[in-house]
Write a protein that holds these residues in place. Structure first.
Motif, short mmCIF file in Angstrom:
data_model
loop_
_atom_site.label_atom_id
_atom_site.label_comp_id
_atom_site.label_asym_id
_atom_site.label_seq_id
_atom_site.Cartn_x
_atom_site.Cartn_y
_atom_site.Cartn_z
N SER A 1 0.70 -1.18 -0.06
CA SER A 1 -0.05 -0.02 -0.13
C SER A 1 0.83 1.15 0.05
CB SER A 1 -1.07 0.06 1.30
OG SER A 1 -0.25 -0.13 2.33
N ILE A 2 2.07 1.16 0.48
CA ILE A 2 2.84 2.36 0.60
C ILE A 2 3.29 2.98 -0.91
CG2 ILE A 2 4.98 1.61 1.24
CD1 ILE A 2 4.06 4.75 2.53
N THR A 3 3.71 1.52 -1.60
CA THR A 3 4.08 1.78 -2.89
C THR A 3 3.14 2.24 -3.79
OG1 THR A 3 5.71 0.17 -2.78
CG2 THR A 3 5.32 0.79 -4.85
N ILE A 4 2.04 1.72 -3.55
CA ILE A 4 0.62 2.32 -4.31
C ILE A 4 0.40 3.61 -3.99
CG2 ILE A 4 -1.88 2.05 -4.91
CD1 ILE A 4 -1.45 -0.86 -4.35
N TYR A 5 0.40 4.05 -2.75
CA TYR A 5 0.42 5.58 -2.44
C TYR A 5 1.26 6.50 -3.12
CZ TYR A 5 1.18 9.37 0.86
OH TYR A 5 1.52 10.51 0.95
N ARG A 6 2.62 5.91 -3.11
CA ARG A 6 3.43 6.89 -3.77
C ARG A 6 3.26 7.03 -5.12
NH1 ARG A 6 8.23 3.57 -0.37
NH2 ARG A 6 8.24 4.79 1.15
N VAL A 7 3.08 6.06 -5.81
CA VAL A 7 2.92 6.11 -7.26
C VAL A 7 1.53 7.08 -7.63
CG1 VAL A 7 2.08 4.87 -9.41
CG2 VAL A 7 3.79 3.72 -7.90
N MET A 8 0.35 6.63 -6.94
CA MET A 8 -0.61 7.48 -7.02
C MET A 8 -0.68 8.77 -6.61
SD MET A 8 -2.53 5.54 -8.46
CE MET A 8 -2.77 3.91 -8.75
N THR A 9 -0.01 9.36 -5.49
CA THR A 9 0.03 10.79 -5.10
C THR A 9 1.00 11.26 -6.16
OG1 THR A 9 0.10 9.79 -2.92
CG2 THR A 9 0.64 12.09 -3.34
N GLY A 10 2.19 10.80 -6.50
CA GLY A 10 3.26 11.42 -7.59
C GLY A 10 2.40 11.59 -8.71
N PHE A 11 1.77 10.44 -9.36
CA PHE A 11 1.24 10.86 -10.48
C PHE A 11 0.02 11.60 -10.46
CE2 PHE A 11 -1.44 9.01 -13.83
CZ PHE A 11 -0.67 9.06 -15.06
N PHE A 12 -0.73 11.39 -9.77
CA PHE A 12 -2.01 12.48 -9.42
C PHE A 12 -1.66 14.04 -9.48
CE2 PHE A 12 -5.53 14.57 -7.33
CZ PHE A 12 -6.51 14.24 -8.26
N ILE A 13 -0.50 14.35 -8.69
CA ILE A 13 0.09 15.74 -8.80
C ILE A 13 0.63 15.85 -10.21
CG2 ILE A 13 1.79 16.95 -8.10
CD1 ILE A 13 1.59 15.62 -5.10
N ALA A 14 1.28 15.11 -10.90
CA ALA A 14 1.85 15.10 -12.19
C ALA A 14 0.65 15.47 -13.13
CB ALA A 14 2.73 14.08 -12.82
N LEU A 15 -0.39 14.72 -13.04
CA LEU A 15 -1.50 14.85 -13.82
C LEU A 15 -2.20 15.97 -13.82
CD1 LEU A 15 -3.18 13.27 -16.09
CD2 LEU A 15 -4.67 12.24 -14.13
N ILE A 16 -2.69 16.45 -12.53
CA ILE A 16 -3.21 17.90 -12.23
C ILE A 16 -2.21 18.74 -13.12
CG2 ILE A 16 -3.65 19.51 -10.47
CD1 ILE A 16 -5.21 17.42 -9.02
N VAL A 17 -1.00 18.91 -12.99
CA VAL A 17 -0.33 19.86 -13.63
C VAL A 17 -0.39 19.71 -15.10
CG1 VAL A 17 2.09 21.22 -13.94
CG2 VAL A 17 1.20 20.25 -11.62
N ALA A 18 -0.17 18.42 -15.50
CA ALA A 18 0.22 18.05 -17.14
C ALA A 18 -1.23 18.26 -17.90
CB ALA A 18 0.60 16.55 -17.09
N LEU A 19 -2.21 18.23 -17.20
CA LEU A 19 -3.59 18.12 -18.21
C LEU A 19 -3.71 19.37 -18.59
CD1 LEU A 19 -5.41 15.84 -18.91
CD2 LEU A 19 -7.16 16.45 -16.93
N PRO A 20 -3.76 20.51 -17.78
CA PRO A 20 -4.10 21.74 -18.45
C PRO A 20 -2.94 22.09 -19.29
CG PRO A 20 -3.89 21.91 -16.03
CD PRO A 20 -3.93 20.57 -16.34
N LEU A 21 -1.74 21.93 -18.98
CA LEU A 21 -0.44 22.43 -19.78
C LEU A 21 -0.43 21.62 -20.70
CD1 LEU A 21 1.81 24.29 -19.07
CD2 LEU A 21 3.08 22.55 -18.07
N GLY A 22 -0.60 20.30 -20.83
CA GLY A 22 -0.81 19.62 -22.09
C GLY A 22 -1.77 20.02 -23.26
N ILE A 23 -2.94 20.43 -22.55
CA ILE A 23 -3.75 20.83 -23.70
C ILE A 23 -3.55 22.30 -24.21
CG2 ILE A 23 -6.30 21.56 -23.45
CD1 ILE A 23 -7.04 19.75 -21.32
N LEU A 24 -2.91 23.14 -23.42
CA LEU A 24 -2.64 24.44 -23.86
C LEU A 24 -1.36 24.29 -24.74
CD1 LEU A 24 -2.72 26.58 -20.58
CD2 LEU A 24 -4.27 26.55 -22.50
N VAL A 25 -0.53 23.39 -24.51
CA VAL A 25 0.83 23.16 -25.20
C VAL A 25 0.16 22.49 -26.89
CG1 VAL A 25 2.81 21.93 -25.74
CG2 VAL A 25 2.63 22.86 -23.61
#
Ligand SMILES: Nc1ncnc2c1ncn2[C@@H]1O[C@H](COP(=O)(O)OP(=O)(O)O)[C@@H](O)[C@H]1O
Ligand SMILES: [Mg+2]
Lengths: 252, 283
Positions: free
Chosen positions: B92-116
């Motif tokens: 669960s700690i590994t899943i937590y790390r992946v999900m947290t990191g990936f989620f933060i990346a996605l929150i930033v990447a989604l609008p940015l990727g769309i704009l780019v």
């Protein structure tokens, strides 16, 4: 008659890697209100370019284009377009596709639904209104595209080889449909086609273009009466027009 | 003479039987040809069964020493043993790390990727930088991040963000760009403008592709977290693999690796299924 579209001294040059292409040269054309004009010519003679300039999707290098006395500045819902490859919104059902333009205008839901249903019915797709485009045949998809264009009630409808991707039987059905629609409630329509019969059967005037550079060679007035049908193709007048047009297209 | 077809079929020799077999294979192996769903599933399972058989053969048959490759049964008992002694918390700690990191990346990447993807000036500004960062392996940053932020959770999460953000931005931008120009043009002639065309047309059309991008990059994020856990961690699947190596418990290494594969497969399947349910119009 009022002028709907005025094209004055329009030229278009494309700048490409392999040098400039003079797609259109000195085009002059006036389309009247509720008139049906076909544009015909060899492939590459600039038909689509001319239509796209009227549609505002392309800008002329020289000259001016007006729609109801307003200078055209970009695309707008007053000039609806239907393309050869349907371009339906794949994530929307037939009905939502047809409603799309009305929704942009802010038409309320009930009216939107009524208008959409009317046009879906008109093109004979009543049972299919809740399907997605990918579940329809090419001919049916083009009907939807036509209904979508008509439902928005543009001042001018621009059709770029709308039936070019369809098989002959379907194409003839679609020509009948368009003829019927236009005779019931005339609209200003400019249609590009490479099918001589289609051009003559549907239009009040046929614009024949020559290529390199794209120029208007001749504008033929078609006097086949108001009530045209499929059988009109078999009349001697029709064949006469076909002969003249074919010769003009072929001549250099 | 009678019908020649009937005549041919009457005189099948051994040679022609062979020929017939070959043509069955030919029939199955047609490039891009669809296979029935049932057969596809059978073939997929067959591959796993073959691997399991091979694994059993080399271990139970003593072809490779159990020092190097544990038997399936000892791997399985190691798994049950580990699960009853705290392996769940590593998972669960590994899943937590992946999900947290990936989620933060996605929150930033989604609008940015769309704009780019939608606006060329924005692409001209961001794309070279992201393309550059993309080719710097996230794992190479581990020593630096440990130096900067220590070996806590934020370091692992930072590695995942660094690894997935540029990929997400560039791939989402591409998904946006792949929207057919004619769809955009026709929507202009139906009354959309340059502002709302993004929300009304470009985004809805590219959503299934973006969803697919998310699925692919999430798979890569899994590899980053393991690397981060192999260096300077005190918990997680990667850490438990490292622990097992230090104590020569080869079966526990196997368990760690297999669990990673199984979780990855489950997440991938769920996302693929979700894509098919949410975007039925596309399939
Ligand atoms: N976007 C473009 N860039 C460069 N050249 C173009 C472009 N669009 C059209 N052309 C060129 O302009 C000419 C006319 O094209 P088009 O209007 O599509 O012809 P038609 O529709 O009559 O077949 C052709 O030579 C074509 O290659
Ligand atoms: Mg064309």
């Amino acid at each position: 008659m009022d002028e709907s579209i005025e094209v004055k001294n329009v030229s278009k040059k494309f700048h490409t890697k392999n040098g400039d292409v003079q797609a259109l040269s000195d085009i002059n054309l006036t389309v009247h209100d509720k008139e049906f004009v076909s544009i015909i010519g060899r492939s590459g003679c600039g038909k689509s370019t001319l239509l796209r300039i009227i549609g505002g999707l392309e800008t002329a290098s020289n000259g001016e284009v007006k729609c109801h006395s307003h200078e055209i500045d970009g695309p707008g819902s007053d000039r609806g377009m239907v393309f050869q490859h349907y371009s339906l919104f794949p994530w929307m059902t037939v009905k939502r596709n047809v409603e799309f333009g009305l929704k942009q205008k802010g038409t309320n839901k009930k009216t939107r639904s009524e208008i959409a249903e009317k046009y879906i019915d008109l093109v004979g797709l009543k049972e299919f209104e809740n399907l997605y485009p990918k579940n329809l045949s090419g001919g049916m998809q083009q009907r939807v595209a036509l209904a979508r264009g008509l439902a928005n009630d543009p001042e001018v409808l621009l059709l770029d080889e709308p039936f070019g991707a369809l098989d002959m039987q379907t194409r003839e059905d679609m020509q009948d449909l368009l003829l019927d629609i236009w005779q019931k409630s005339p609209k200003t329509i400019v249609m590009v086609t490479h099918d001589v019969e289609e051009a003559i059967l549907l239009a009040n005037r046929v614009v024949i273009m020559s290529s390199h550079p794209g120029k208007i060679k001749k504008i033929l007035k078609i006097e086949l009466g108001e009530q045209r049908r499929f059988e009109t193709r078999l009349t001697s007048e029709f064949l006469k027009y076909k002969g003249i047009a074919s010769k003009l297209i072929r001549s250099k | 003479m009678t019908d020649s077809k009937a005549e041919n079929s009457e005189y099948i020799t051994k040679g022609s039987v062979k020929l017939k077999k070959k043509s069955v294979l030919r029939k199955i192996l047609v490039p891009q040809k669809e296979v029935a769903r049932k057969n596809r599933i059978i073939l997929g399972i067959l591959a796993f069964v073959l691997i399991l058989l091979f694994w059993s053969w080399i271990t139970y048959g003593k072809i490779v020493g159990t020092m190097f490759v544990p038997t399936p049964s000892s791997t399985f008992s190691a798994l049950t043993n580990m699960l009853s002694t705290g392996f769940w918390s590593d998972i669960s700690i590994t899943i937590y790390r992946v999900m947290t990191g990936f989620f933060i990346a996605l929150i930033v990447a989604l609008p940015l990727g769309i704009l780019v993807g939608a606006y060329q000036p924005i692409a001209a500004f961001f794309e070279p930088v992201f393309s550059f960062v993309r080719y710097m392996p996230a794992s190479a940053f581990i020593p630096l991040f440990i130096f900067w932020i220590g070996i806590g959770e934020s370091e692992k999460i930072a590695i995942i963000i660094l690894g997935s953000l540029p990929q997400l931005v560039l791939m989402i931008a591409n998904d946006i760009r792949n929207v057919d120009q004619s769809l955009i043009e026709v929507s202009y002639t139906l009354g959309t403008n340059t502002l709302n065309v993004l929300w009304k047309v470009i985004l809805p059309k590219s959503l299934p592709d973006i969803m697919n991008t998310i699925r692919i990059v999430l798979g890569w994020a899994w590899t980053y977290v393991i690397v981060a856990e192999l260096v300077g961690a005190s918990s997680g699947i990667g850490f438990s693999i490292l622990q097992a190596e230090r104590t020569f418990q080869i079966d526990r290494i196997f368990v760690g690796i297999l669990i990673l594969g199984i979780i990855g497969l489950i997440v991938d399947t769920v996302l693929t299924l979700l894509n098919k349910i949410l975007f039925a119009w596309n399939f």
